[in-house]
Design a protein around this motif. Structure first.
Motif, PDB file in Angstrom:
ATOM      1  N   PRO A 162       0.768  -1.168  -0.149  1.00  0.00           N
ATOM      2  CA  PRO A 162      -0.049   0.047   0.109  1.00  0.00           C
ATOM      3  C   PRO A 162       0.818   1.327   0.081  1.00  0.00           C
ATOM      4  N   GLN A 163       2.095   1.107   0.521  1.00  0.00           N
ATOM      5  CA  GLN A 163       2.753   2.436   0.595  1.00  0.00           C
ATOM      6  C   GLN A 163       3.915   2.434  -0.454  1.00  0.00           C
ATOM      7  N   ALA A 164       3.924   1.723  -1.476  1.00  0.00           N
ATOM      8  CA  ALA A 164       5.007   1.465  -2.334  1.00  0.00           C
ATOM      9  C   ALA A 164       4.783   2.552  -3.409  1.00  0.00           C
ATOM     10  N   HIS A 165       5.893   2.713  -4.422  1.00  0.00           N
ATOM     11  CA  HIS A 165       5.577   3.383  -5.607  1.00  0.00           C
ATOM     12  C   HIS A 165       4.713   2.544  -6.492  1.00  0.00           C
ATOM     13  N   SER A 166       3.918   3.497  -7.455  1.00  0.00           N
ATOM     14  CA  SER A 166       3.000   2.874  -8.139  1.00  0.00           C
ATOM     15  C   SER A 166       3.686   1.971  -9.101  1.00  0.00           C
ATOM     16  N   PHE A 167       4.963   2.096  -9.456  1.00  0.00           N
ATOM     17  CA  PHE A 167       5.605   1.484 -10.584  1.00  0.00           C
ATOM     18  C   PHE A 167       6.022  -0.130  -9.879  1.00  0.00           C
ATOM     19  N   GLN A 168       6.280  -0.069  -8.466  1.00  0.00           N
ATOM     20  CA  GLN A 168       6.717  -1.239  -7.806  1.00  0.00           C
ATOM     21  C   GLN A 168       5.320  -2.117  -7.732  1.00  0.00           C
ATOM     22  N   ILE A 169       4.129  -1.340  -7.423  1.00  0.00           N
ATOM     23  CA  ILE A 169       2.827  -2.073  -7.062  1.00  0.00           C
ATOM     24  C   ILE A 169       2.607  -2.960  -8.605  1.00  0.00           C
ATOM     25  N   MET A 170       2.679  -1.994  -9.739  1.00  0.00           N
ATOM     26  CA  MET A 170       2.317  -2.618 -10.939  1.00  0.00           C
ATOM     27  C   MET A 170       3.184  -3.672 -11.347  1.00  0.00           C
ATOM     28  N   GLN A 171       4.596  -3.568 -10.897  1.00  0.00           N
ATOM     29  CA  GLN A 171       5.680  -4.727 -11.250  1.00  0.00           C
ATOM     30  C   GLN A 171       5.086  -5.840 -10.426  1.00  0.00           C
ATOM     31  N   GLN A 172       4.767  -5.737  -9.183  1.00  0.00           N
ATOM     32  CA  GLN A 172       4.269  -7.030  -8.535  1.00  0.00           C
ATOM     33  C   GLN A 172       3.234  -7.721  -9.117  1.00  0.00           C
ATOM     34  N   THR A 173       2.185  -6.910  -9.691  1.00  0.00           N
ATOM     35  CA  THR A 173       0.937  -7.484 -10.264  1.00  0.00           C
ATOM     36  C   THR A 173       1.428  -8.361 -11.602  1.00  0.00           C
ATOM     37  N   LEU A 174       2.593  -7.894 -12.189  1.00  0.00           N
ATOM     38  CA  LEU A 174       3.010  -8.728 -13.314  1.00  0.00           C
ATOM     39  C   LEU A 174       3.475 -10.145 -12.830  1.00  0.00           C
ATOM     40  N   LEU A 175       4.543  -9.583 -11.831  1.00  0.00           N
ATOM     41  CA  LEU A 175       5.108 -10.990 -11.454  1.00  0.00           C
ATOM     42  C   LEU A 175       4.050 -11.976 -10.870  1.00  0.00           C
ATOM     43  N   SER A 176       3.211 -11.795 -10.235  1.00  0.00           N
ATOM     44  CA  SER A 176       2.481 -12.587  -9.791  1.00  0.00           C
ATOM     45  C   SER A 176       1.526 -13.512 -10.862  1.00  0.00           C
ATOM     46  N   ALA A 177       1.498 -12.758 -12.215  1.00  0.00           N
ATOM     47  CA  ALA A 177       0.946 -13.606 -13.250  1.00  0.00           C
ATOM     48  C   ALA A 177       1.982 -14.129 -14.229  1.00  0.00           C
ATOM     49  N   GLY A 178       3.410 -14.127 -13.788  1.00  0.00           N
ATOM     50  CA  GLY A 178       4.341 -14.861 -14.314  1.00  0.00           C
ATOM     51  C   GLY A 178       4.720 -13.853 -15.706  1.00  0.00           C
TER      52      GLY A 178
END
Length: 372
Positions: A162-178
């Motif tokens: 929740p407190q991360a940079h928006s870029f980091q949040i979106m990166q994690q979204t991609l990683l979770s989907a491989g």
């Protein structure tokens, strides 16, 4: 005598992925059933520009899929000549009156296209609610991916940032989907006609590559506390003039008064292009600049899509969350108790007012290069 607050530096934030949970929840790129993908991204201009790096990684991961982008009308021109998308469509979900009509139009549009995968890079209450409606009536895509681990998404990360940079949040979204992370900075596709128009504008004012600095001295009307101030920028212009450099001012309608206040003091060395460029002409002009100085503003993210060195001045907003990605961008902030308040109004504006131009000079990109 009160000591001067410490000036904090924030620079290389490219390595966000090193701090993320790399566990793959679903390996979507290997799914042959994914033939049509919708990416949802509305946001402000800065967030839109950052997300183009994420869009690039999605495009690379699904080379044979048809990509569509749903954005807001204000940002459609950023993607007019973008070969990654076979379709860019907009519905103004902020209009009044007619909001419920717009919601119905959006729902019908998504249902009719029969997407195999929807990647919601916006992931706010509105996008979640709309996707939830589709899911509840059986019209949603079989695969729904968003930035937070909650309903209605069918693929959910194991942790929230929740407190991360928006870029980091979106990166994690991609990683979770491989989806592999390959792109570290915004990826804009600019038409040759736009490049030529920007070049003509520079030539009109006699601005050769590397002979001028760009100042992004404004902000949108709702973010006045993010402005360092015309007086401070005018002092920087005086410094540039002594160095034989010219200064180009860029911005939009909300920033016109600020730019005019600076340009009127130094008409010989300042070229005021505020309001005279299209969105995508901004990064083209910035790519020819010697360096850039900016407030925390959406235009700074457009400028950071180039490799030109930039110094961003932060005060009420947290550099760890708002700094444009890239090692060529340095964010500065005074270390005072009320920093990162995100206030829209302030009676003293200490976080910006106390940062003097003399303190900033050693951190200008040209000074950093000379001391490297």
């Amino acid at each position: 005598m009160t000591p001067q607050p410490k000036l904090m530096q924030y620079q290389d934030m490219d390595c966000f992925s090193a701090t993320l949970d790399h566990a793959i929840i679903s390996d979507l790129p290997r799914n042959p059933a994914i033939k049509r993908i919708l990416i949802i991204k509305w946001g402000g201009m800065g967030d839109i520009v950052i997300s183009t790096a994420i869009m690039e990684d999605i495009s690379l991961a699904f080379p044979h899929a048809e990509l569509h982008l749903n954005t807001m009308p204000a940002w459609q021109s950023l993607f007019d000549h973008d070969p990654r998308f076979s379709r860019v469509w907009c519905v103004n979900l902020q209009q009044r009156p007619g909001r419920w009509r717009a919601y119905r139009q959006w729902l019908a549009e998504v249902a009719a296209m029969q997407y195999d995968l929807v990647i919601d890079l916006q992931t706010n209450d509105k996008s979640r609610s709309l996707l939830a409606m589709l899911r509840l009536i059986g019209q949603a895509a079989p695969l729904l991916l968003g930035n937070h681990p909650c309903f209605p998404y069918t693929i959910r990360q194991r942790q929230e940032l929740p407190q991360a940079h928006s870029f980091q949040i979106m990166q994690q979204t991609l990683l979770s989907a491989g989806i592999p992370l390959r792109t570290r900075s915004p990826k804009l596709n600019i038409a040759p006609v736009t490049v030529a128009a920007a070049a003509a504008l520079l030539a009109q004012h006699g601005l050769a590559t590397g002979s001028f600095a760009v100042f992004l001295c404004g902000s949108h009307a709702g973010g006045l506390t993010k402005r360092w101030g015309a007086a401070h920028y005018a002092t920087l212009v005086e410094h540039c003039a002594r160095q034989g450099e010219r200064v180009v001012l860029l911005g939009g309608r909300d920033e016109a008064e600020e730019c005019l206040a600076i340009a009127s003091q130094y008409p010989r060395c300042v070229v005021n292009l505020c309001g005279q460029t299209s969105l995508l002409e901004v990064p083209v002009i910035c790519s020819h600049a010697k360096y850039i100085v900016a407030n925390d503003t959406g235009t700074a993210h457009l400028a950071a899509a180039t490799s030109t060195a930039m110094t961003v001045i932060c005060g009420p907003t947290n550099p760890l969350r708002v700094k444009p990605p890239g090692a060529h961008v340095l964010a500065l902030q005074l270390d005072i108790p009320c920093k990162n308040c995100y206030a829209k109004q302030c009676s003293h504006h200490s976080c910006m007012g106390q940062l003097l131009p003399s303190q900033l000079l050693p951190y200008l990109p040209v000074s950093r290069a000379q001391n490297a």
